[in-house]
Design an enzyme around this catalytic site. Structure first.
Site, mmCIF file in Angstrom:
data_model
loop_
_atom_site.group_PDB
_atom_site.id
_atom_site.type_symbol
_atom_site.label_atom_id
_atom_site.label_comp_id
_atom_site.label_asym_id
_atom_site.label_seq_id
_atom_site.Cartn_x
_atom_site.Cartn_y
_atom_site.Cartn_z
ATOM 1 C CG ASP A 112 -9.871 -3.515 2.045
ATOM 2 O OD1 ASP A 112 -9.399 -4.613 1.704
ATOM 3 O OD2 ASP A 112 -9.420 -2.422 1.651
ATOM 4 N NE ARG A 162 -6.723 -8.630 2.692
ATOM 5 C CZ ARG A 162 -7.257 -7.501 2.191
ATOM 6 N NH1 ARG A 162 -7.648 -6.512 2.995
ATOM 7 N NH2 ARG A 162 -7.444 -7.381 0.900
HETATM 8 C C1 LIG Z 1 -2.496 -6.892 2.814
HETATM 9 C C2 LIG Z 1 -3.065 -6.169 3.996
HETATM 10 C C3 LIG Z 1 -4.408 -5.864 4.020
HETATM 11 C C4 LIG Z 1 -4.959 -5.211 5.119
HETATM 12 N N1 LIG Z 1 -6.309 -5.001 5.171
HETATM 13 C C5 LIG Z 1 -6.851 -4.460 6.271
HETATM 14 C C6 LIG Z 1 -8.258 -4.328 6.430
HETATM 15 O O1 LIG Z 1 -9.038 -4.707 5.565
HETATM 16 N N2 LIG Z 1 -8.728 -3.767 7.573
HETATM 17 C C7 LIG Z 1 -7.896 -3.340 8.572
HETATM 18 O O2 LIG Z 1 -8.389 -2.877 9.605
HETATM 19 N N3 LIG Z 1 -6.557 -3.423 8.439
HETATM 20 C C8 LIG Z 1 -6.027 -3.962 7.329
HETATM 21 N N4 LIG Z 1 -4.665 -4.074 7.235
HETATM 22 C C9 LIG Z 1 -3.781 -3.355 8.182
HETATM 23 C C10 LIG Z 1 -3.460 -4.177 9.401
HETATM 24 O O3 LIG Z 1 -4.639 -4.346 10.165
HETATM 25 C C11 LIG Z 1 -2.393 -3.505 10.266
HETATM 26 O O4 LIG Z 1 -2.805 -2.238 10.652
HETATM 27 C C12 LIG Z 1 -1.027 -3.367 9.578
HETATM 28 O O5 LIG Z 1 -0.786 -4.428 8.717
HETATM 29 C C13 LIG Z 1 0.108 -3.351 10.603
HETATM 30 O O6 LIG Z 1 0.097 -4.539 11.346
HETATM 31 P P1 LIG Z 1 1.198 -5.704 11.217
HETATM 32 O O7 LIG Z 1 0.442 -6.998 11.160
HETATM 33 O O8 LIG Z 1 2.080 -5.466 10.089
HETATM 34 O O9 LIG Z 1 1.925 -5.729 12.602
HETATM 35 P P2 LIG Z 1 2.673 -4.627 13.461
HETATM 36 O O10 LIG Z 1 2.968 -5.292 14.756
HETATM 37 O O11 LIG Z 1 1.913 -3.349 13.481
HETATM 38 O O12 LIG Z 1 4.013 -4.397 12.678
HETATM 39 C C14 LIG Z 1 5.008 -5.403 12.540
HETATM 40 C C15 LIG Z 1 6.201 -4.791 11.818
HETATM 41 O O13 LIG Z 1 5.824 -4.450 10.489
HETATM 42 C C16 LIG Z 1 6.405 -3.230 10.081
HETATM 43 N N5 LIG Z 1 5.322 -2.244 9.861
HETATM 44 C C17 LIG Z 1 4.017 -2.381 10.199
HETATM 45 N N6 LIG Z 1 3.308 -1.302 9.810
HETATM 46 C C18 LIG Z 1 4.189 -0.467 9.237
HETATM 47 C C19 LIG Z 1 4.067 0.812 8.634
HETATM 48 N N7 LIG Z 1 2.908 1.462 8.550
HETATM 49 N N8 LIG Z 1 5.198 1.394 8.135
HETATM 50 C C20 LIG Z 1 6.389 0.755 8.187
HETATM 51 N N9 LIG Z 1 6.563 -0.458 8.758
HETATM 52 C C21 LIG Z 1 5.485 -1.064 9.263
HETATM 53 C C22 LIG Z 1 7.328 -2.823 11.196
HETATM 54 O O14 LIG Z 1 8.601 -3.381 10.923
HETATM 55 C C23 LIG Z 1 6.706 -3.479 12.414
HETATM 56 O O15 LIG Z 1 7.607 -3.717 13.447
HETATM 57 C C24 LIG Z 1 -4.108 -4.789 6.173
HETATM 58 C C25 LIG Z 1 -2.752 -5.106 6.149
HETATM 59 C C26 LIG Z 1 -2.228 -5.805 5.095
HETATM 60 C C27 LIG Z 1 -0.779 -6.180 5.143
#
Ligand SMILES: Cc1cc2nc3c(=O)[nH]c(=O)nc-3n(C[C@H](O)[C@H](O)[C@H](O)COP(=O)(O)OP(=O)(O)OC[C@H]3O[C@@H](n4cnc5c(N)ncnc54)[C@H](O)[C@@H]3O)c2cc1C
Length: 285
Positions: A112, A162
């Site tokens: 991560d 990722r």
């Molecule tokens: C498998 C995976 C691994 C990850 N690893 C890391 C990492 O190593 N380091 C790091 O900094 N971040 C990590 N993240 C988190 C990532 O950076 C984002 O903060 C998070 O995924 C929200 O961004 P989004 O791409 O879903 O887009 P967004 O624009 O934030 O969300 C898009 C849509 O997704 C849904 N959604 C998003 N978040 C939520 C929530 N919390 N609750 C409910 N619905 C939600 C909503 O419908 C929203 O409209 C990871 C995420 C995933 C999926």
């Protein structure tokens, strides 16, 4: 608070449970539904060598379960959980044991990415581990300006990436302050990964971006086995089911353990509606 059963009820939407046993049960169910998993033993920023070694041991147990039960799963680790903040040498020893074990059982360790102060040290370790073992995946955060050049370096070495948007609060001298710029950069980096990446993972719940990915791979005849989507356990379950039904490879990041507080708070901060969900559950309990 972290170990109370009331807290477990409230957090259960995003976290598999306190124990490895619960985690394994969730992973088996997901695997039966055709979904891959990445096991995340919650914890970060540990303060002592003993705590770091306990985290490492928890992951070794998780890897044993993956091997014994033939789970379709990787593990995801945070290097500050293995000591990075106070001893790079201890962290290296701990993570190396995990990568060695993962390689032996035919899976990999996804490293991560945490806040920007750790990016250089994290990537240096990823490059080194990959050169010696393979069996690692790096994470790039699209909100960081440096994402593009980091992806190019990783692709040159055929290191799987990722791609996520980024979950930490960062200053504007290192990260795009506006969400639309982060989204735009995500799509640019995603395209780069499709063109140059090895086994890329697109970690997002953003339906618009997922649509663009699907369109991109269809137009260029990129077969769905060449990449995977990744999502967080408990988020956009409707979208998860749809992707699997459409034949895409999907991996869920499934956290478990007692130290859920920072992870849970990041999920709440991402979406104000989650605070309402939490409040409703607290009132029910
Ligand atoms: C498998 C995976 C691994 C990850 N690893 C890391 C990492 O190593 N380091 C790091 O900094 N971040 C990590 N993240 C988190 C990532 O950076 C984002 O903060 C998070 O995924 C929200 O961004 P989004 O791409 O879903 O887009 P967004 O624009 O934030 O969300 C898009 C849509 O997704 C849904 N959604 C998003 N978040 C939520 C929530 N919390 N609750 C409910 N619905 C939600 C909503 O419908 C929203 O409209 C990871 C995420 C995933 C999926």
């Amino acid at each position: 608070m972290e170990t109370s059963s009331a807290a477990e009820r409230v957090t259960s939407r995003f976290i598999a449970g306190h124990t490895l046993e619960r985690e394994v049960a969730v992973c088996r169910r997901l695997n039966a539904e055709g979904i891959l998993a990445s096991l995340d033993h919650l914890g970060e920023s540990v303060k002592s060598l003993e705590e770091a070694e306990r985290s490492r041991d928890a992951y070794l147990s998780a890897l044993d379960q993956i091997a014994t039960l033939r789970l379709q799963a990787t593990v995801s680790v945070k290097l500050t959980q293995l000591g990075l903040a106070f001893s790079e040498a201890a962290c290296r020893t701990n993570v190396e044991q995990l990568v060695e074990r993962a390689k032996a059982i035919g899976t990999s360790v996804e490293i991560d990415m945490e806040s920007s102060e750790y990016v250089d040290r994290t990537l240096a370790l990823v490059f080194d581990l990959h050169a010696r073992y393979g069996s690692v995946r790096a994470v790039i955060q699209a909100y960081l300006y440096r994402g593009e050049s980091d992806i190019e370096d990783l692709c040159r070495k055929s290191i799987p990436v990722r791609l996520c948007k980024g979950a930490y609060k960062e200053p504007s001298d290192v990260a795009f302050p506006h969400k639309r710029d982060v989204d735009h950069n995500y799509v640019r980096l995603m395209t780069k990964l499709f063109e140059q990446g090895t086994d890329p993972a697109l970690a997002t719940h953003d339906e618009r971006i997922i649509q663009q990915a699907v369109q991109y791979e269809k137009e260029r005849n990129i077969t769905p086995d060449r990449f995977e989507f990744q999502m967080l356990y408990g988020i956009r379950r409707d979208l998860q089911r749809r992707l699997v039904a459409d034949g895409y490879r999907l991996r869920l990041y499934v956290p478990y353990g007692d130290a859920w507080y920072p992870y849970f708070m990041r999920r709440l901060a991402e979406r104000p509606a989650n605070v309402l969900f939490l409040a409703r559950n607290l009132l029910k309990n």
